[in-house]
Design a protein around this motif. Sequence first.
Motif, short mmCIF file in Angstrom:
data_model
loop_
_atom_site.label_atom_id
_atom_site.label_comp_id
_atom_site.label_asym_id
_atom_site.label_seq_id
_atom_site.Cartn_x
_atom_site.Cartn_y
_atom_site.Cartn_z
N ARG A 15 0.83 -1.21 0.00
CA ARG A 15 0.00 0.00 0.00
C ARG A 15 0.87 1.26 0.00
O ARG A 15 0.63 2.20 -0.76
CB ARG A 15 -0.93 0.00 1.21
N ALA A 97 -7.79 4.74 -8.30
CA ALA A 97 -8.93 4.52 -7.41
C ALA A 97 -9.15 3.02 -7.17
O ALA A 97 -9.38 2.58 -6.04
CB ALA A 97 -10.19 5.17 -7.97
N ALA A 98 -9.07 2.24 -8.22
CA ALA A 98 -9.23 0.79 -8.10
C ALA A 98 -8.08 0.18 -7.29
O ALA A 98 -8.29 -0.73 -6.49
CB ALA A 98 -9.29 0.14 -9.48
N GLU A 100 -6.36 1.66 -4.90
CA GLU A 100 -6.56 1.99 -3.48
C GLU A 100 -7.56 1.04 -2.84
O GLU A 100 -7.37 0.60 -1.71
CB GLU A 100 -6.98 3.45 -3.34
N GLN A 101 -8.63 0.73 -3.56
CA GLN A 101 -9.61 -0.23 -3.04
C GLN A 101 -9.00 -1.61 -2.89
O GLN A 101 -9.21 -2.29 -1.89
CB GLN A 101 -10.82 -0.30 -3.96
N ALA A 104 -6.65 -1.83 0.07
CA ALA A 104 -7.40 -1.95 1.33
C ALA A 104 -7.87 -3.39 1.53
O ALA A 104 -7.79 -3.93 2.64
CB ALA A 104 -8.59 -0.99 1.33
N THR A 105 -8.31 -4.02 0.46
CA THR A 105 -8.72 -5.43 0.52
C THR A 105 -7.54 -6.30 0.91
O THR A 105 -7.67 -7.20 1.76
CB THR A 105 -9.31 -5.88 -0.83
#
Length: 184
Positions: A15, A97-98, A100-101, A104-105
């Motif tokens: 991340r 954006a994808a 970052e998601q 997080a997953t």
Amino acid sequence: MNLLEHTRLMADYNRWMNQRVYAAAARLTPEAVTQDRGAFFGSILGTLNHLMVADRIWLRRFAEHPARFAALEPLRGQPAPTDLRAVQHDTLPALRAAREQLDATIADWAGEVSEADLDHVLVYTNTKGALWRQPFGLLLMHFFNHQTHHRGQVTTLLTQAGEDVGGTDLLELILARPSAESQG
């Protein structure tokens, strides 16, 4: 440090480095991000798309682990990408954006993995249709190593384009974290 701690550290590193790489790429023009630079996946955007594809492929496989990781539930039942060069998003903002998601997953999932999960032999089919059986713990190591490898390529491409990502060593993240020794 055990493999579980290492997995969580690598999820944090993933991340952290992705934030730095995407920030550097965002300082470039869209043309510079999509310019074919002769790399294996062509451009900065092409290489970042490959990372997204590969992560989704592996996480989709990991979603089938008998532990049934809750963080991977949205991936269960979805078809995994089959083309390692597939374009997930054709613009950097959409891909960011994808990413970052997905990061997080990955962090949530890494927090769910238990010691008992590591020795399980995961059975999966690769993108060429071959059946494989590998210990889950070794696949975790590959998953994070693959990310580091391709981010290194992106860092080189960014440097060639005139953008400095800054330090990329895992040690920088380790030193920035509070350690047990410094906490007394």
